[in-house]
Scaffold this motif. Structure first.
Motif, PDB file in Angstrom:
ATOM      1  N   GLU A   1       7.442   3.366   0.725  1.00 41.91           N
ATOM      2  CA  GLU A   1       8.246   3.080   1.700  1.00 41.91           C
ATOM      3  C   GLU A   1       9.426   1.598   1.405  1.00 41.91           C
ATOM      4  O   GLU A   1       9.677   1.120   2.249  1.00 41.91           O
ATOM      5  CB  GLU A   1       7.382   2.704   2.579  1.00 41.91           C
TER       6      GLU A   1
ATOM      7  N   GLU B   1       0.176  -1.659  -0.144  1.00 38.77           N
ATOM      8  CA  GLU B   1       0.130   0.430   0.366  1.00 38.77           C
ATOM      9  C   GLU B   1       0.753   1.083  -0.445  1.00 38.77           C
ATOM     10  O   GLU B   1       0.202   2.519  -1.040  1.00 38.77           O
ATOM     11  CB  GLU B   1      -0.554   0.144   1.139  1.00 38.77           C
ATOM     12  N   THR B   2       2.547   0.842   0.349  1.00 41.10           N
ATOM     13  CA  THR B   2       2.872   2.189   0.283  1.00 41.10           C
ATOM     14  C   THR B   2       4.180   1.517   0.158  1.00 41.10           C
ATOM     15  O   THR B   2       5.646   1.807   0.776  1.00 41.10           O
ATOM     16  CB  THR B   2       3.590   2.998   2.000  1.00 41.10           C
TER      17      THR B   2
END
Length: 501
Positions: free
Chosen positions: A247, A243-244
């Motif tokens: 990162e 989702e990120t």
């Protein structure tokens, strides 16, 4: 810039051998004859990963390499043959014969594991079977894309494929049918779809040394991109990225602050980095041939290519990518520190052994480029733009100047980084074509030295020219038959039809 010189490669390379990479060189013996337990099957699967690298062969054939002239020497005959798109006659590490043999041996190990799982009465949905299926799919995927024409809906039902081996055999005999490229791709898709749901990261001590779940999804995203199935590219790339995604990207910009070659090459293949999804070892001379050494300078990624087309080339980020300010080598060979040399000793006292590299077969940085490309073909440009901004964040100090108008206008120009595209699928002029040029530019930089540029050249029908000292350039046209590497002469002698020439 720094240049390193070597006289005796194995003795020199010993100083570069890092403890973090020892696990790669500590392979289990092949004990397929005694596959009596689940643990032994798990151990066998170590040999289901190919121990050969296609990087040297593919980079030599691509536009990342030039002829630096007779003042320099080639590392081997294979360098010359590959650079000139000739059928390679030399048999050594990195040669087509070596790649063919090792990839089919990996397939054989995967098939033995699958057979043993059935004979032992293990759960048919065991994670070991999932890993074996992914390994089998990956090995066939590389073989078909090296030794055949690239997949496309127009000709792949007629283009010769490679044998898709699904039974435990140790060699490919003349009884095997090459089938078609379309046949091979369909079988790869079957193995991927059957294998991914079975993957369980919990069975691995170090998941990134195996087809863990995210690595399997990244493989699927690349495969489906080349298979022209863009919804699946997006689905699997998203699973690999999470989702990120910002990162889990590599911080190229942070890495560039360190000019220590040893630290850089070890860090690039660190299992601790979230960006590295699958790390594989291979026996290869490529670390020496392309590295910042005095050997093999005749054919290399020269400074002129670096300045005009790859990591020092201008782009939407400005004059060059800040992440590539620290590069090693000299004029004939400019090297980004990623694929270092490690030794698998046969005799430590004598200093003899095999030169190895460790390479990231799949990364988040490439997966996000696959997803961005799929978004472009779906005309979801805002999402593609967001992915490219994420990619640039780790490669620049500023993040670049990205907007749809900037991409369209910049890549509409006549640029040294842009070459005409001739894909056998629909590519709309205007924004879509400019966006693809942008992504291909970034892919070329991201995958430098790894060989993936060659596959982009094939799938987009990019015409390239290789300079030849004292002769006219040799041009590889869009439909040049040499784009499919000739299968090994020993296999042809055994009765398998060779690629047309």
């Amino acid at each position: 810039m720094k240049k390193k010189n070597i006289i005796i490669p194995l003795l020199f390379i010993a100083s570069l051998l890092a403890s973090s990479c020892n696990d790669f060189l500590d392979k289990m013996p092949d004990n397929r004859a005694e596959l009596t337990t689940e643990q032994k099957i798990t151990r066998l699967l170590v040999s289901a990963y190919p121990s050969a690298s296609f990087s040297m062969l593919a980079e030599m054939m691509s536009d990342n390499t030039q002829d630096n002239g007779t003042l320099y020497s080639a590392y081997s005959l294979m360098d010359e043959e590959a650079y000139h798109w000739q059928d390679v006659t030399e048999v050594s590490q990195d040669s087509p014969q070596y790649i063919w043999d090792n990839y089919y041996l990996a397939i054989a190990s995967a098939n033995h594991a699958i057979k043993a799982i059935e004979e032992l009465g293990m759960d048919k949905n065991s994670p070991q079977k999932g890993e074996a299926l992914l390994c089998r799919a990956y090995a066939h995927f590389i073989l078909v894309n090296l030794f055949c024409q690239h997949y496309n809906t127009a000709t792949s039902t007629r283009d010769m494929g490679i044998p898709y081996v699904e039974e435990p055999e140790t060699t490919v005999s003349k009884n095997y049918d090459r089938g078609t490229v379309a046949d091979v791709y369909a079988k790869i898709a079957e193995d991927i779809e059957a294998g991914i749901p079975l993957i369980d990261d919990q069975i691995y001590t170090v998941p990134r040394y195996h087809f863990n779940y995210k690595a399997a999804c990244a493989f699927a995203s690349r495969f489906y991109l080349w298979y022209e199935k863009y919804d699946k590219v997006i689905r699997y790339a998203t699973l690999a990225l999470g989702e990120t995604p910002d990162e889990v990207m590599r911080d190229f910009n942070g890495d560039a602050k360190t000019s220590d070659w040893n630290w850089r090459i070890n860090n690039y293949v660190s299992a601790e980095l979230n960006s590295n999804l699958l790390l594989l070892p291979a026996k290869s001379y490529w670390p020496i041939i392309h590295g910042p050494y005095s050997q093999g300078e005749r054919y290399g990624h020269a400074r002129s290519i670096a300045k005009t087309q790859t990591f020092w080339s201008p782009g939407l980020w400005g004059e060059n990518l800040s992440a590539y300010n620290t590069v090693f080598g000299s004029t004939p060979k400019m090297v980004y520190p990623k694929l270092g040399a490690f030794v698998e000793y046969t005799d430590k006292v004598a200093g003899t052994g095999f030169i190895n590299l460790v390479y990231p077969a799949f990364t988040t940085d490439e997966a996000i480029l696959c997803r961005a490309e799929a978004y472009v073909y779906r005309q979801e440009y805002a999402r593609a733009l967001a992915d490219m901004q994420t990619w640039l964040k780790g490669h620049t100090t500023t993040g670049g100047s990205l907007s749809l108008d900037n991409i369209k206008n910049y890549y509409a120009q006549d640029l040294t980084t842009k070459k005409p595209l001739h894909p056998k699928f629909t590519l709309e002029t205007g924004l879509q074509e400019s966006f693809i040029h942008f992504i291909l530019h970034c892919r070329r930089i991201e995958n430098i030295h790894e060989g993936l540029r060659w596959f982009d050249i094939k799938r987009y029908g990019i015409e390239i020219a290789h300079n030849r000292h004292g002769k006219t350039d040799d041009v590889l046209t869009t439909d040049d038959l040499r784009r499919a590497i000739q299968i090994p002469s020993s296999v042809i002698s055994a009765g398998m039809p060779g690629n047309p020439r």
